[in-house]
Design a protein around this motif. Structure first.
Motif, PDB file in Angstrom:
ATOM      1  N   ILE A  28       4.614  10.927  -2.566  1.00  0.00           N
ATOM      2  CA  ILE A  28       3.570  10.693  -3.574  1.00  0.00           C
ATOM      3  C   ILE A  28       2.260  10.298  -2.904  1.00  0.00           C
ATOM      4  O   ILE A  28       1.190  10.847  -3.194  1.00  0.00           O
ATOM      5  CB  ILE A  28       4.009   9.593  -4.556  1.00  0.00           C
ATOM      6  N   GLN A  29       2.332   9.346  -1.965  1.00  0.00           N
ATOM      7  CA  GLN A  29       1.109   8.848  -1.350  1.00  0.00           C
ATOM      8  C   GLN A  29       0.463   9.890  -0.443  1.00  0.00           C
ATOM      9  O   GLN A  29      -0.758   9.939  -0.322  1.00  0.00           O
ATOM     10  CB  GLN A  29       1.403   7.561  -0.572  1.00  0.00           C
ATOM     11  N   SER A  30       1.259  10.715   0.203  1.00  0.00           N
ATOM     12  CA  SER A  30       0.682  11.789   1.014  1.00  0.00           C
ATOM     13  C   SER A  30      -0.083  12.778   0.137  1.00  0.00           C
ATOM     14  O   SER A  30      -1.118  13.313   0.552  1.00  0.00           O
ATOM     15  CB  SER A  30       1.792  12.514   1.783  1.00  0.00           C
ATOM     16  N   MET A  31       0.402  13.004  -1.066  1.00  0.00           N
ATOM     17  CA  MET A  31      -0.298  13.875  -2.011  1.00  0.00           C
ATOM     18  C   MET A  31      -1.558  13.190  -2.539  1.00  0.00           C
ATOM     19  O   MET A  31      -2.608  13.829  -2.709  1.00  0.00           O
ATOM     20  CB  MET A  31       0.642  14.248  -3.163  1.00  0.00           C
ATOM     21  N   VAL A  32      -1.456  11.870  -2.787  1.00  0.00           N
ATOM     22  CA  VAL A  32      -2.621  11.119  -3.262  1.00  0.00           C
ATOM     23  C   VAL A  32      -3.736  11.148  -2.221  1.00  0.00           C
ATOM     24  O   VAL A  32      -4.922  11.254  -2.568  1.00  0.00           O
ATOM     25  CB  VAL A  32      -2.218   9.670  -3.597  1.00  0.00           C
ATOM     26  N   VAL A  33      -3.380  11.066  -0.940  1.00  0.00           N
ATOM     27  CA  VAL A  33      -4.385  11.128   0.124  1.00  0.00           C
ATOM     28  C   VAL A  33      -5.219  12.393  -0.008  1.00  0.00           C
ATOM     29  O   VAL A  33      -6.462  12.361   0.058  1.00  0.00           O
ATOM     30  CB  VAL A  33      -3.702  11.077   1.510  1.00  0.00           C
ATOM     31  N   LEU A  34      -4.557  13.522  -0.217  1.00  0.00           N
ATOM     32  CA  LEU A  34      -5.274  14.798  -0.319  1.00  0.00           C
ATOM     33  C   LEU A  34      -6.080  14.881  -1.609  1.00  0.00           C
ATOM     34  O   LEU A  34      -7.186  15.424  -1.629  1.00  0.00           O
ATOM     35  CB  LEU A  34      -4.287  15.953  -0.211  1.00  0.00           C
ATOM     36  N   LYS A  81     -11.328   5.919   1.681  1.00  0.00           N
ATOM     37  CA  LYS A  81     -10.048   5.408   1.186  1.00  0.00           C
ATOM     38  C   LYS A  81      -8.908   6.334   1.583  1.00  0.00           C
ATOM     39  O   LYS A  81      -7.808   5.870   1.926  1.00  0.00           O
ATOM     40  CB  LYS A  81     -10.108   5.262  -0.337  1.00  0.00           C
ATOM     41  N   ALA A  82      -9.160   7.636   1.544  1.00  0.00           N
ATOM     42  CA  ALA A  82      -8.129   8.601   1.920  1.00  0.00           C
ATOM     43  C   ALA A  82      -7.745   8.443   3.391  1.00  0.00           C
ATOM     44  O   ALA A  82      -6.562   8.445   3.746  1.00  0.00           O
ATOM     45  CB  ALA A  82      -8.614  10.024   1.642  1.00  0.00           C
ATOM     46  N   ILE A  83      -8.742   8.286   4.249  1.00  0.00           N
ATOM     47  CA  ILE A  83      -8.473   8.116   5.680  1.00  0.00           C
ATOM     48  C   ILE A  83      -7.736   6.817   5.944  1.00  0.00           C
ATOM     49  O   ILE A  83      -6.814   6.752   6.774  1.00  0.00           O
ATOM     50  CB  ILE A  83      -9.782   8.180   6.476  1.00  0.00           C
ATOM     51  N   SER A 121       0.809  -1.212   0.000  1.00  0.00           N
ATOM     52  CA  SER A 121       0.000   0.000   0.000  1.00  0.00           C
ATOM     53  C   SER A 121       0.839   1.258   0.000  1.00  0.00           C
ATOM     54  O   SER A 121       0.334   2.343  -0.245  1.00  0.00           O
ATOM     55  CB  SER A 121      -0.927   0.012   1.228  1.00  0.00           C
ATOM     56  N   LEU A 122       2.174   1.113   0.288  1.00  0.00           N
ATOM     57  CA  LEU A 122       3.041   2.271   0.303  1.00  0.00           C
ATOM     58  C   LEU A 122       3.825   2.415  -0.989  1.00  0.00           C
ATOM     59  O   LEU A 122       4.625   3.330  -1.123  1.00  0.00           O
ATOM     60  CB  LEU A 122       4.018   2.176   1.479  1.00  0.00           C
ATOM     61  N   GLN A 123       3.635   1.537  -1.953  1.00  0.00           N
ATOM     62  CA  GLN A 123       4.346   1.657  -3.205  1.00  0.00           C
ATOM     63  C   GLN A 123       3.773   2.806  -4.026  1.00  0.00           C
ATOM     64  O   GLN A 123       2.593   3.109  -3.979  1.00  0.00           O
ATOM     65  CB  GLN A 123       4.226   0.353  -4.017  1.00  0.00           C
ATOM     66  N   THR A 124       4.654   3.462  -4.785  1.00  0.00           N
ATOM     67  CA  THR A 124       4.199   4.561  -5.630  1.00  0.00           C
ATOM     68  C   THR A 124       3.216   4.059  -6.670  1.00  0.00           C
ATOM     69  O   THR A 124       3.462   3.071  -7.356  1.00  0.00           O
ATOM     70  CB  THR A 124       5.394   5.209  -6.346  1.00  0.00           C
ATOM     71  N   MET A 155     -10.240  15.297  -1.702  1.00  0.00           N
ATOM     72  CA  MET A 155     -10.871  16.440  -2.344  1.00  0.00           C
ATOM     73  C   MET A 155     -11.585  16.086  -3.636  1.00  0.00           C
ATOM     74  O   MET A 155     -12.232  16.934  -4.249  1.00  0.00           O
ATOM     75  CB  MET A 155      -9.824  17.533  -2.606  1.00  0.00           C
ATOM     76  N   SER A 156     -11.493  14.823  -4.060  1.00  0.00           N
ATOM     77  CA  SER A 156     -12.104  14.431  -5.328  1.00  0.00           C
ATOM     78  C   SER A 156     -13.620  14.352  -5.254  1.00  0.00           C
ATOM     79  O   SER A 156     -14.303  14.442  -6.280  1.00  0.00           O
ATOM     80  CB  SER A 156     -11.554  13.069  -5.771  1.00  0.00           C
ATOM     81  N   GLN A 157     -14.172  14.112  -4.045  1.00  0.00           N
ATOM     82  CA  GLN A 157     -15.613  13.950  -3.842  1.00  0.00           C
ATOM     83  C   GLN A 157     -16.176  12.765  -4.610  1.00  0.00           C
ATOM     84  O   GLN A 157     -17.372  12.708  -4.901  1.00  0.00           O
ATOM     85  CB  GLN A 157     -16.364  15.240  -4.201  1.00  0.00           C
ATOM     86  N   GLU A 158     -15.325  11.814  -4.933  1.00  0.00           N
ATOM     87  CA  GLU A 158     -15.777  10.601  -5.597  1.00  0.00           C
ATOM     88  C   GLU A 158     -16.352   9.630  -4.562  1.00  0.00           C
ATOM     89  O   GLU A 158     -16.024   9.720  -3.377  1.00  0.00           O
ATOM     90  CB  GLU A 158     -14.601   9.948  -6.340  1.00  0.00           C
ATOM     91  N   PRO A 159     -17.201   8.692  -4.981  1.00  0.00           N
ATOM     92  CA  PRO A 159     -17.777   7.719  -4.042  1.00  0.00           C
ATOM     93  C   PRO A 159     -16.688   6.947  -3.294  1.00  0.00           C
ATOM     94  O   PRO A 159     -15.740   6.454  -3.911  1.00  0.00           O
ATOM     95  CB  PRO A 159     -18.605   6.799  -4.949  1.00  0.00           C
ATOM     96  N   ASN A 160     -16.841   6.861  -1.982  1.00  0.00           N
ATOM     97  CA  ASN A 160     -15.926   6.126  -1.106  1.00  0.00           C
ATOM     98  C   ASN A 160     -14.512   6.720  -1.059  1.00  0.00           C
ATOM     99  O   ASN A 160     -13.619   6.140  -0.432  1.00  0.00           O
ATOM    100  CB  ASN A 160     -15.823   4.652  -1.523  1.00  0.00           C
ATOM    101  N   ALA A 161     -14.280   7.855  -1.711  1.00  0.00           N
ATOM    102  CA  ALA A 161     -12.931   8.415  -1.766  1.00  0.00           C
ATOM    103  C   ALA A 161     -12.463   8.874  -0.383  1.00  0.00           C
ATOM    104  O   ALA A 161     -11.295   8.688  -0.027  1.00  0.00           O
ATOM    105  CB  ALA A 161     -12.878   9.575  -2.758  1.00  0.00           C
ATOM    106  N   GLU A 162     -13.353   9.469   0.402  1.00  0.00           N
ATOM    107  CA  GLU A 162     -12.953   9.967   1.717  1.00  0.00           C
ATOM    108  C   GLU A 162     -12.523   8.823   2.622  1.00  0.00           C
ATOM    109  O   GLU A 162     -11.526   8.926   3.341  1.00  0.00           O
ATOM    110  CB  GLU A 162     -14.096  10.762   2.345  1.00  0.00           C
TER     111      GLU A 162
END
Length: 384
Positions: free
Chosen positions: A159-165, A178-180, A118-121, A169-176
């Protein structure tokens, strides 16, 4: 009468300072082992500076078999072939500074392990999509990563810290959710491996060779996200938000580490540059540290004195540090310059605003009169 100046005694160096402790900090850097480019033999003070040079000048995404020159080879300006001791010192039968060091094909400062899948780019189209959302929706609020020179070959943690944000902010289904989930995973990795990036646990000192700037950028993004999505109750009397204890401890250690290794000190920023670099290249090196420092200062001012249970930051212990807070008096560098150039969104825009004609920072001028610390009393008087 002009103030007394303290001059560097190293041969060929003309640096001088008004404070003796600044001179001592500068003189330490004459004894650091340099990182050498394997293509053009230019030397650099920091690993991230060398990586950026390889990417921009030689179009190499990751420098292979990078070795630090021994003291003798560096002083003689000759290629150091490495070894333990190096071949040149062995041929001359002289003591080599590399003797007794662990031999490695890559002697960069240690980085966080990325052994979890899960930590791979994520180089997929989906990962690039969330990175683009990061730039579009988040970056303008916290612009401390230089967009034009950013590469997807950066450390996976960043990269992954940026992907989290971007996910959040994408407002896609289940995105929040997954980000958490990814945010929590990254947080566990950071805390478990604090001995790698925490300057007190790793024993690092004021040494620009060991500035893990991409890792520190990732940690700061992680803390900002925690402040946004994991509030811990009502505001305090000072109307400040708060962080949960684990995140507050992470912030404290980040600030303390940056102070210990000298990241707020402008001459140390200049040491990461090279006379062989083109002006814009050195400018980015310095400006990216400036922008990070100011972002960290803003986060500290927002969160640094509150916690879930009303326990102030003073209750947290950072071993070996007597002064780990962060105030205006710690900001020993000038404000960022050329904001338009910094905010360029592409290489085309970067060139359009005159990057090629820009001169880099004067590596012999500390600009001490322009340091933010000179306004510390005013800023602290109005609560900044």
């Amino acid at each position: 009468m002009s103030p007394k100046t303290f001059r560097c005694g190293s041969r060929g160096c003309i640096a001088s300072y008004q404070r003796k402790e600044h001179l001592r900090r500068h003189e330490k850097q004459h004894h650091q082992q340099a990182l050498r480019c394997i293509v053009c033999d230019h030397e650099f003070g920091r690993r991230d500076t060398l990586r950026r040079h390889m990417q921009k000048i030689h179009d190499i995404s990751e420098p292979p078999q990078v070795k630090r020159a021994c003291t003798h080879c560096r002083n003689q300006k000759i290629r150091c072939e490495g070894g333990n001791p190096c071949k040149e010192c062995s041929r001359r039968t002289i003591d080599c500074s590399r003797s007794g060091q662990r031999e490695s094909t890559d002697e960069s400062p240690p980085t966080l392990r990325q052994d979890s899948p899960s930590l791979q780019t994520n180089h997929s189209a989906k990962g690039s999509h969330y990175l683009e959302l990061y730039w579009e929706l988040f970056h303008s609020h916290w612009p401390f990563i230089h967009r034009t020179s950013f590469s997807e070959h950066e450390t996976p943690l960043l990269i992954q810290s940026m992907v989290v944000l971007g996910l959040w902010m994408s407002q896609e289904p289940n995105a929040e959710a997954k980000a958490i989930e990814l945010h929590n995973l990254l947080g566990s990795a950071l805390r478990d491996q604090a001995d790698v990036w925490d300057a007190f646990k790793s024993g690092q000192t004021c040494n620009s060779l060991a500035w893990p700037l991409p890792t520190y950028q990732a940690i700061l993004l992680h803390i900002i996200f925690a402040g946004v999505v994991k509030p811990c109750g009502a505001l305090g009397l000072d109307l400040k938000p708060c962080l949960l204890p684990d995140d507050l401890d992470l912030l404290t250690r980040l600030v303390a580490s940056c102070k210990k290794i000298g990241m707020f000190y402008y001459p140390n920023m200049l040491f990461g540059c090279s006379l062989h670099n083109v002006g814009p290249f050195n400018w980015v090196i310095v400006e990216e540290v400036k922008h990070f420092n100011l972002a960290l200062f803003k986060v500290w001012k927002a969160f640094g004195k509150s916690s879930k249970h009303g326990i102030g930051i003073d209750s947290l212990q950072v071993a070996g540090s007597a002064d780990w807070g962060l105030g205006p008096h710690d900001l020993q560098f000038p404000l960022p310059k050329n904001v338009e150039l910094w905010n360029a969104k592409s290489k085309e825009e970067w060139l359009a605003v005159g990057a090629e004609k820009m001169e880099g920072p004067d590596l012999n001028d500390t600009l001490m009169s322009e340091w933010i610390e000179n306004s510390a009393e005013v800023l602290e008087g109005i609560g900044i």
